[in-house]
Design a protein around this motif. Sequence first.
Motif, PDB file in Angstrom:
ATOM      1  N   ARG A   9       0.833  -1.197   0.000  1.00 63.14           N
ATOM      2  CA  ARG A   9       0.000   0.000   0.000  1.00 63.14           C
ATOM      3  C   ARG A   9       0.874   1.255   0.000  1.00 63.14           C
ATOM      4  O   ARG A   9       0.595   2.239  -0.696  1.00 63.14           O
ATOM      5  N   SER A  10       1.947   1.190   0.793  1.00 61.32           N
ATOM      6  CA  SER A  10       2.867   2.319   0.841  1.00 61.32           C
ATOM      7  C   SER A  10       3.474   2.591  -0.529  1.00 61.32           C
ATOM      8  O   SER A  10       3.517   3.736  -0.992  1.00 61.32           O
ATOM      9  N   LEU A  11       3.947   1.553  -1.187  1.00 59.84           N
ATOM     10  CA  LEU A  11       4.554   1.726  -2.508  1.00 59.84           C
ATOM     11  C   LEU A  11       3.564   2.311  -3.502  1.00 59.84           C
ATOM     12  O   LEU A  11       3.916   3.171  -4.327  1.00 59.84           O
ATOM     13  N   LEU A  12       2.325   1.864  -3.445  1.00 63.28           N
ATOM     14  CA  LEU A  12       1.307   2.393  -4.362  1.00 63.28           C
ATOM     15  C   LEU A  12       1.054   3.874  -4.096  1.00 63.28           C
ATOM     16  O   LEU A  12       0.871   4.661  -5.032  1.00 63.28           O
ATOM     17  N   HIS A  13       1.043   4.265  -2.825  1.00 69.74           N
ATOM     18  CA  HIS A  13       0.882   5.692  -2.517  1.00 69.74           C
ATOM     19  C   HIS A  13       2.077   6.501  -3.023  1.00 69.74           C
ATOM     20  O   HIS A  13       1.907   7.622  -3.533  1.00 69.74           O
ATOM     21  N   PHE A  14       3.293   5.975  -2.901  1.00 71.39           N
ATOM     22  CA  PHE A  14       4.443   6.666  -3.469  1.00 71.39           C
ATOM     23  C   PHE A  14       4.263   6.860  -4.977  1.00 71.39           C
ATOM     24  O   PHE A  14       4.547   7.931  -5.526  1.00 71.39           O
ATOM     25  N   CYS A  15       3.809   5.811  -5.648  1.00 71.03           N
ATOM     26  CA  CYS A  15       3.605   5.881  -7.101  1.00 71.03           C
ATOM     27  C   CYS A  15       2.557   6.934  -7.456  1.00 71.03           C
ATOM     28  O   CYS A  15       2.744   7.738  -8.385  1.00 71.03           O
ATOM     29  N   LEU A  16       1.446   6.927  -6.743  1.00 72.32           N
ATOM     30  CA  LEU A  16       0.382   7.893  -7.027  1.00 72.32           C
ATOM     31  C   LEU A  16       0.820   9.314  -6.685  1.00 72.32           C
ATOM     32  O   LEU A  16       0.399  10.283  -7.335  1.00 72.32           O
ATOM     33  N   GLY A  17       1.693   9.448  -5.672  1.00 74.41           N
ATOM     34  CA  GLY A  17       2.258  10.761  -5.380  1.00 74.41           C
ATOM     35  C   GLY A  17       3.040  11.296  -6.562  1.00 74.41           C
ATOM     36  O   GLY A  17       2.892  12.462  -6.952  1.00 74.41           O
ATOM     37  N   LYS A  18       3.878  10.441  -7.163  1.00 71.55           N
ATOM     38  CA  LYS A  18       4.639  10.886  -8.335  1.00 71.55           C
ATOM     39  C   LYS A  18       3.700  11.187  -9.505  1.00 71.55           C
ATOM     40  O   LYS A  18       3.900  12.167 -10.241  1.00 71.55           O
ATOM     41  N   ALA A  19       2.671  10.350  -9.683  1.00 72.65           N
ATOM     42  CA  ALA A  19       1.736  10.581 -10.776  1.00 72.65           C
ATOM     43  C   ALA A  19       1.043  11.935 -10.621  1.00 72.65           C
ATOM     44  O   ALA A  19       0.887  12.688 -11.599  1.00 72.65           O
ATOM     45  N   CYS A  20       0.631  12.274  -9.408  1.00 76.12           N
ATOM     46  CA  CYS A  20       0.004  13.578  -9.162  1.00 76.12           C
ATOM     47  C   CYS A  20       1.004  14.717  -9.384  1.00 76.12           C
ATOM     48  O   CYS A  20       0.656  15.765  -9.939  1.00 76.12           O
ATOM     49  N   GLU A  21       2.246  14.500  -8.952  1.00 75.72           N
ATOM     50  CA  GLU A  21       3.267  15.530  -9.154  1.00 75.72           C
ATOM     51  C   GLU A  21       3.491  15.781 -10.639  1.00 75.72           C
ATOM     52  O   GLU A  21       3.627  16.932 -11.072  1.00 75.72           O
ATOM     53  N   ASP A  22       3.514  14.727 -11.435  1.00 70.34           N
ATOM     54  CA  ASP A  22       3.687  14.881 -12.886  1.00 70.34           C
ATOM     55  C   ASP A  22       2.551  15.694 -13.495  1.00 70.34           C
ATOM     56  O   ASP A  22       2.729  16.345 -14.537  1.00 70.34           O
ATOM     57  N   GLN A  23       1.382  15.665 -12.841  1.00 66.56           N
ATOM     58  CA  GLN A  23       0.220  16.418 -13.325  1.00 66.56           C
ATOM     59  C   GLN A  23       0.093  17.781 -12.627  1.00 66.56           C
ATOM     60  O   GLN A  23      -0.922  18.462 -12.775  1.00 66.56           O
ATOM     61  N   ALA A  24       1.130  18.150 -11.867  1.00 70.55           N
ATOM     62  CA  ALA A  24       1.157  19.429 -11.128  1.00 70.55           C
ATOM     63  C   ALA A  24       0.049  19.526 -10.087  1.00 70.55           C
ATOM     64  O   ALA A  24      -0.365  20.627  -9.707  1.00 70.55           O
ATOM     65  N   LYS A  25      -0.425  18.390  -9.570  1.00 77.30           N
ATOM     66  CA  LYS A  25      -1.414  18.363  -8.487  1.00 77.30           C
ATOM     67  C   LYS A  25      -0.652  18.152  -7.169  1.00 77.30           C
ATOM     68  O   LYS A  25      -0.634  17.061  -6.607  1.00 77.30           O
ATOM     69  N   ALA A  30      -0.494  15.172  -4.441  1.00 79.86           N
ATOM     70  CA  ALA A  30       0.752  14.410  -4.398  1.00 79.86           C
ATOM     71  C   ALA A  30       1.239  14.276  -2.964  1.00 79.86           C
ATOM     72  O   ALA A  30       1.597  13.177  -2.506  1.00 79.86           O
ATOM     73  N   PHE A  31       1.243  15.397  -2.223  1.00 81.49           N
ATOM     74  CA  PHE A  31       1.760  15.340  -0.856  1.00 81.49           C
ATOM     75  C   PHE A  31       0.883  14.465   0.028  1.00 81.49           C
ATOM     76  O   PHE A  31       1.389  13.765   0.924  1.00 81.49           O
ATOM     77  N   ALA A  32      -0.414  14.467  -0.212  1.00 79.81           N
ATOM     78  CA  ALA A  32      -1.309  13.596   0.566  1.00 79.81           C
ATOM     79  C   ALA A  32      -0.910  12.141   0.392  1.00 79.81           C
ATOM     80  O   ALA A  32      -0.893  11.358   1.355  1.00 79.81           O
ATOM     81  N   HIS A  33      -0.560  11.757  -0.830  1.00 77.91           N
ATOM     82  CA  HIS A  33      -0.112  10.368  -1.067  1.00 77.91           C
ATOM     83  C   HIS A  33       1.250  10.122  -0.422  1.00 77.91           C
ATOM     84  O   HIS A  33       1.460   9.070   0.188  1.00 77.91           O
ATOM     85  N   PHE A  34       2.171  11.074  -0.544  1.00 80.06           N
ATOM     86  CA  PHE A  34       3.484  10.885   0.071  1.00 80.06           C
ATOM     87  C   PHE A  34       3.355  10.766   1.593  1.00 80.06           C
ATOM     88  O   PHE A  34       4.048   9.961   2.223  1.00 80.06           O
ATOM     89  N   ARG A  35       2.454  11.550   2.181  1.00 81.32           N
ATOM     90  CA  ARG A  35       2.259  11.481   3.622  1.00 81.32           C
ATOM     91  C   ARG A  35       1.749  10.095   4.036  1.00 81.32           C
ATOM     92  O   ARG A  35       2.237   9.499   5.001  1.00 81.32           O
ATOM     93  N   LYS A  36       0.766   9.568   3.305  1.00 80.75           N
ATOM     94  CA  LYS A  36       0.225   8.238   3.615  1.00 80.75           C
ATOM     95  C   LYS A  36       1.292   7.160   3.415  1.00 80.75           C
ATOM     96  O   LYS A  36       1.407   6.230   4.220  1.00 80.75           O
ATOM     97  N   ALA A  37       2.050   7.291   2.323  1.00 77.24           N
ATOM     98  CA  ALA A  37       3.097   6.308   2.039  1.00 77.24           C
ATOM     99  C   ALA A  37       4.113   6.245   3.170  1.00 77.24           C
ATOM    100  O   ALA A  37       4.491   5.163   3.643  1.00 77.24           O
ATOM    101  N   ASN A  38       4.571   7.412   3.609  1.00 78.07           N
ATOM    102  CA  ASN A  38       5.590   7.446   4.655  1.00 78.07           C
ATOM    103  C   ASN A  38       5.051   6.994   5.999  1.00 78.07           C
ATOM    104  O   ASN A  38       5.767   6.343   6.776  1.00 78.07           O
ATOM    105  N   ALA A  39       3.796   7.321   6.298  1.00 79.90           N
ATOM    106  CA  ALA A  39       3.212   6.872   7.561  1.00 79.90           C
ATOM    107  C   ALA A  39       3.156   5.354   7.617  1.00 79.90           C
ATOM    108  O   ALA A  39       3.447   4.734   8.655  1.00 79.90           O
TER     109      ALA A  39
END
Length: 542
Positions: free
Chosen positions: A240-256, A260-269
């Motif tokens: 689940r953590s890895l998937l959140h990291f991936c979605l964080g990058k995907a959002c960052e690529d879309q300038a969201k 993106a940070f919401a996903h990075f926060r969940k991934a790291n937690a």
Amino acid sequence: MFRDEIRNARQAASADQVIAPAEVDKNDTALLGLDPELQRAFNAVRANNFVLAEQILRGFVDAHETDVNGLKLLAELLLRRGDQEGAEALLARCLEIAPDFAAARHRYASMLVNASRLGLAKEQLEILLRHDSRNLTYRSLMAYTLGQAGDYAPALELHKEIVREVPDQPAAWIVYANDLRAAGRVQECVDAYRHAIALQPENADAYWNLSNLKTFQFSDEEIDRMHALLTRTDIAPRSRSLLHFCLGKACEDQAKFDDAFAHFRKANALQRSLVAYDADQTTRSFAEIKAVFSSDFLSKRSIGGCNDSGPIFIVGLPRSGSTLVEQILSSHSAIEGTRELPYVQAKAARIEGGFPRGIFNAAPQMLADMGRAYLEETKNFRMLGRPFFTDKMPSNFAFASLIRLMLPNARIIDVRRDPLDCCLANFKHAFSRAFAFSYSLGDLGRYYRDYVDLMDHYDRVIPGFIYRVDYESLVADPEKQVRRMFEYLGLPFEPGCLRFYENERAVRTASSEQVRMPIFQQGVGSWRRYEAHLAPLKAALG
């Protein structure tokens, strides 16, 4: 003490490995029907009572010194609790008694690979393959070993054979893809990761490896599939953590960036919940190093060590620009780039009494022997015959004092990046357990402060030994900064070093695609996109 830091640094060296340390197979029917004491030990293993199993096996091996099954089983138990040297001695003894004991030799080879002793591992695998040339397990380990050593042509040929024979094994495709990536064959690498996902749609590791290709962007369909996976209840926390990291990058690529940070926060937690990390312990460990390695102590130890001037250590925090510096240096005709090597930390781990305090009892000859052993161990990664080579293990910054004592003529380059950019880049990356400090903004800020404080101490007690490269200055004026680096190294500047992106050497880090492009400044000040979320980091950095 510094034991945790040593272990973390050693884990960092094998962060991209997929071969686990040898463990006892609880379903190993080959052990059934053996001596009753061995059977009792085996039953204890099945019951997860490893303390009892080891007690039984030690008594058995003392009484039956040439019983190879007992030696092998005890070796595996020692590996489980991290006693590499004890396990190695037992397996070597086992093979001395029974050279044809293939299972023991394979276990020995696996252990050597995980310890990055790749030359010896290759020798063991060659013996196995001489007797069983089509064995898939042996060939898979040989392919992985060759890739880790940077010998990519034969490694990729072996990988290609293996995935033809077992096309339905996602793990085989991922290891193949990892070596394709390191060799710079990016599109083939992407295809192999995607093939692994097609075989196993919930394979979060394959998604993460795609995300870790910095020039890659997920399709809308892939993003939807990852979101769907996160709605399932059977996805493990790490996945689940890895998937959140991936979605964080995907959002960052879309300038969201907020998404993106919401996903990075969940991934790291999620990652933080899986590891044990004590920031106070790190602070105490670094303080202990400073207390031991005073200017008085180092001045009294100024004579000794191995005088070879070949090693160039590139240190700092991950995501600081160290791969860029390595690529620039390895574009020089006198310097070979290797990779992140675990051997300095291994030396520290073997110091009697522990690092750093055990250094008080280290004789000059012992330190010289350690330096020579380091040079011998790194030979497997030096294939071009150049007089200088890089070791890019970032955590070696903590061992700069030990490097000074065992290799006084070595060079150390500390790559320093803006703390907010550097820490945020770490927060956006899924590391192994080796960098447990990276899963909390507060821990990241404290670690960065402790790192800077320790390096400031080294600047005071061994002035001029460590050269600092400022990442922002390097990307702003590459030629000026590169010339200064070579002045420090005592080597002539070569214009080709500014065309480092033309260097076709293999790169095994997260920046492997970026260093194959000219210098760009997009990463400078990138923290500003996330400034609204960085208050804990700013507070920790002070």
